[in-house]
Design a protein around this motif. Structure first.
Motif, PDB file in Angstrom:
ATOM      1  N   ARG A 136      -1.839 -26.152  14.121  1.00  0.00           N
ATOM      2  CA  ARG A 136      -2.988 -26.872  13.557  1.00  0.00           C
ATOM      3  C   ARG A 136      -2.611 -28.229  12.983  1.00  0.00           C
ATOM      4  NH1 ARG A 136      -7.403 -23.024  12.308  1.00  0.00           N
ATOM      5  NH2 ARG A 136      -6.734 -21.053  13.201  1.00  0.00           N
ATOM      6  N   GLY A 137      -1.447 -28.736  13.328  1.00  0.00           N
ATOM      7  CA  GLY A 137      -1.069 -30.078  12.888  1.00  0.00           C
ATOM      8  C   GLY A 137       0.128 -30.100  11.971  1.00  0.00           C
ATOM      9  N   GLY A 138       0.405 -28.997  11.314  1.00  0.00           N
ATOM     10  CA  GLY A 138       1.591 -28.905  10.472  1.00  0.00           C
ATOM     11  C   GLY A 138       1.649 -29.952   9.380  1.00  0.00           C
ATOM     12  N   ILE A 139       2.859 -30.385   9.104  1.00  0.00           N
ATOM     13  CA  ILE A 139       3.091 -31.362   8.036  1.00  0.00           C
ATOM     14  C   ILE A 139       3.600 -32.685   8.587  1.00  0.00           C
ATOM     15  CG2 ILE A 139       3.459 -29.622   6.241  1.00  0.00           C
ATOM     16  CD1 ILE A 139       6.481 -30.019   6.659  1.00  0.00           C
ATOM     17  N   GLY A 140       3.526 -32.848   9.897  1.00  0.00           N
ATOM     18  CA  GLY A 140       3.953 -34.101  10.508  1.00  0.00           C
ATOM     19  C   GLY A 140       5.406 -34.122  10.915  1.00  0.00           C
ATOM     20  N   LEU A 141       6.039 -32.972  10.930  1.00  0.00           N
ATOM     21  CA  LEU A 141       7.444 -32.909  11.303  1.00  0.00           C
ATOM     22  C   LEU A 141       7.636 -32.960  12.820  1.00  0.00           C
ATOM     23  CD1 LEU A 141      10.313 -32.566  10.216  1.00  0.00           C
ATOM     24  CD2 LEU A 141       9.966 -30.100  10.274  1.00  0.00           C
ATOM     25  N   ALA A 142       6.740 -32.330  13.571  1.00  0.00           N
ATOM     26  CA  ALA A 142       6.876 -32.277  15.037  1.00  0.00           C
ATOM     27  C   ALA A 142       6.904 -33.662  15.689  1.00  0.00           C
ATOM     28  CB  ALA A 142       5.779 -31.413  15.642  1.00  0.00           C
ATOM     29  N   PRO A 143       6.022 -34.604  15.305  1.00  0.00           N
ATOM     30  CA  PRO A 143       6.114 -35.936  15.927  1.00  0.00           C
ATOM     31  C   PRO A 143       7.440 -36.643  15.661  1.00  0.00           C
ATOM     32  CG  PRO A 143       3.986 -35.672  14.877  1.00  0.00           C
ATOM     33  CD  PRO A 143       4.823 -34.493  14.481  1.00  0.00           C
ATOM     34  N   ALA A 144       7.991 -36.457  14.468  1.00  0.00           N
ATOM     35  CA  ALA A 144       9.289 -37.079  14.149  1.00  0.00           C
ATOM     36  C   ALA A 144      10.401 -36.449  14.984  1.00  0.00           C
ATOM     37  CB  ALA A 144       9.586 -36.935  12.663  1.00  0.00           C
ATOM     38  N   VAL A 145      10.356 -35.132  15.151  1.00  0.00           N
ATOM     39  CA  VAL A 145      11.356 -34.446  15.964  1.00  0.00           C
ATOM     40  C   VAL A 145      11.212 -34.866  17.424  1.00  0.00           C
ATOM     41  CG1 VAL A 145      12.088 -32.179  16.817  1.00  0.00           C
ATOM     42  CG2 VAL A 145      11.583 -32.500  14.392  1.00  0.00           C
ATOM     43  N   LEU A 146       9.977 -34.946  17.906  1.00  0.00           N
ATOM     44  CA  LEU A 146       9.727 -35.370  19.288  1.00  0.00           C
ATOM     45  C   LEU A 146      10.257 -36.772  19.527  1.00  0.00           C
ATOM     46  CD1 LEU A 146       8.509 -34.783  22.061  1.00  0.00           C
ATOM     47  CD2 LEU A 146       6.319 -35.602  21.180  1.00  0.00           C
ATOM     48  N   ASP A 147      10.065 -37.649  18.567  1.00  0.00           N
ATOM     49  CA  ASP A 147      10.579 -39.020  18.680  1.00  0.00           C
ATOM     50  C   ASP A 147      12.100 -39.021  18.814  1.00  0.00           C
ATOM     51  OD1 ASP A 147      10.286 -41.875  18.669  1.00  0.00           O
ATOM     52  OD2 ASP A 147      11.002 -41.871  16.586  1.00  0.00           O
ATOM     53  N   GLN A 148      12.762 -38.186  18.035  1.00  0.00           N
ATOM     54  CA  GLN A 148      14.227 -38.106  18.105  1.00  0.00           C
ATOM     55  C   GLN A 148      14.690 -37.503  19.435  1.00  0.00           C
ATOM     56  OE1 GLN A 148      16.437 -39.474  15.975  1.00  0.00           O
ATOM     57  NE2 GLN A 148      14.586 -40.326  15.077  1.00  0.00           N
ATOM     58  N   ILE A 149      13.953 -36.519  19.948  1.00  0.00           N
ATOM     59  CA  ILE A 149      14.291 -35.930  21.249  1.00  0.00           C
ATOM     60  C   ILE A 149      14.208 -36.981  22.334  1.00  0.00           C
ATOM     61  CG2 ILE A 149      13.491 -34.311  23.026  1.00  0.00           C
ATOM     62  CD1 ILE A 149      12.670 -32.408  20.754  1.00  0.00           C
ATOM     63  N   ILE A 150      13.142 -37.774  22.304  1.00  0.00           N
ATOM     64  CA  ILE A 150      12.949 -38.821  23.309  1.00  0.00           C
ATOM     65  C   ILE A 150      14.069 -39.862  23.205  1.00  0.00           C
ATOM     66  CG2 ILE A 150      11.451 -40.730  24.021  1.00  0.00           C
ATOM     67  CD1 ILE A 150       9.076 -38.896  23.270  1.00  0.00           C
ATOM     68  N   LYS A 151      14.431 -40.250  21.988  1.00  0.00           N
ATOM     69  CA  LYS A 151      15.508 -41.215  21.793  1.00  0.00           C
ATOM     70  C   LYS A 151      16.833 -40.679  22.330  1.00  0.00           C
ATOM     71  CE  LYS A 151      13.673 -43.807  17.915  1.00  0.00           C
ATOM     72  NZ  LYS A 151      13.827 -44.130  16.494  1.00  0.00           N
ATOM     73  N   LEU A 152      17.104 -39.406  22.087  1.00  0.00           N
ATOM     74  CA  LEU A 152      18.335 -38.802  22.601  1.00  0.00           C
ATOM     75  C   LEU A 152      18.360 -38.786  24.123  1.00  0.00           C
ATOM     76  CD1 LEU A 152      18.853 -35.817  20.136  1.00  0.00           C
ATOM     77  CD2 LEU A 152      20.359 -37.772  20.462  1.00  0.00           C
ATOM     78  N   GLN A 153      17.206 -38.500  24.728  1.00  0.00           N
ATOM     79  CA  GLN A 153      17.137 -38.461  26.188  1.00  0.00           C
ATOM     80  C   GLN A 153      17.288 -39.847  26.798  1.00  0.00           C
ATOM     81  OE1 GLN A 153      13.510 -36.363  26.999  1.00  0.00           O
ATOM     82  NE2 GLN A 153      14.529 -34.376  26.976  1.00  0.00           N
ATOM     83  N   GLN A 154      16.854 -40.865  26.077  1.00  0.00           N
ATOM     84  CA  GLN A 154      16.956 -42.228  26.578  1.00  0.00           C
ATOM     85  C   GLN A 154      18.318 -42.835  26.275  1.00  0.00           C
ATOM     86  OE1 GLN A 154      13.633 -44.179  24.740  1.00  0.00           O
ATOM     87  NE2 GLN A 154      12.167 -43.436  26.266  1.00  0.00           N
ATOM     88  N   GLY A 155      19.135 -42.115  25.533  1.00  0.00           N
ATOM     89  CA  GLY A 155      20.476 -42.610  25.213  1.00  0.00           C
ATOM     90  C   GLY A 155      20.503 -43.664  24.137  1.00  0.00           C
ATOM     91  N   GLN A 156      19.568 -43.627  23.215  1.00  0.00           N
ATOM     92  CA  GLN A 156      19.523 -44.618  22.141  1.00  0.00           C
ATOM     93  C   GLN A 156      20.190 -44.101  20.900  1.00  0.00           C
ATOM     94  OE1 GLN A 156      15.406 -45.631  21.664  1.00  0.00           O
ATOM     95  NE2 GLN A 156      15.366 -46.807  23.522  1.00  0.00           N
TER      96      GLN A 156
END
Length: 99
Positions: free
Chosen positions: A79-99
């Motif tokens: 139901r949206g949580g506390i906003g942790l998932a978008p921050a984690v998703l951002d870090q996952i994407i950065k790791l996959q892009q090699g940043q």
């Protein structure tokens, strides 16, 4: 103070960099991470409540308290949580892009 010029409609709609495509598995992983975090926090909160008096659930309550915490964490994350998932998703994407 320096005045900042307002953005024109053309600049406001154009992102600074192209948005990455979000893999559904990555989004699910980020949401699962938040669900586990919220479940752990809920469990810690439930352990801090005194279990005395007429509303004590006894051994059954103690046995299923962990499952209740897990399910509460999962539903809060859905139901949206506390906003942790978008921050984690951002870090996952950065790791996959090699940043």
């Amino acid at each position: 103070m320096q005045d900042i010029p307002p953005l024109s409609p053309a600049t406001a709609a154009t992102p600074a960099r192209p948005l990455p495509k979000v893999d559904p598995k990555n989004a699910e992983t980020a949401q699962s991470f938040e669900a586990v975090f919220l479940g752990q926090m809920t469990q810690m909160m439930m352990e801090s409540v005194e279990q005395e008096g007429e509303f004590n659930g006894g051994a059954g309550e103690e046995m299923f308290r962990g499952i209740l915490s897990e399910k509460l964490g999962t539903e809060m994350a859905k139901r949206g949580g506390i906003g942790l998932a978008p921050a984690v998703l951002d870090q996952i994407i950065k790791l996959q892009q090699g940043q």
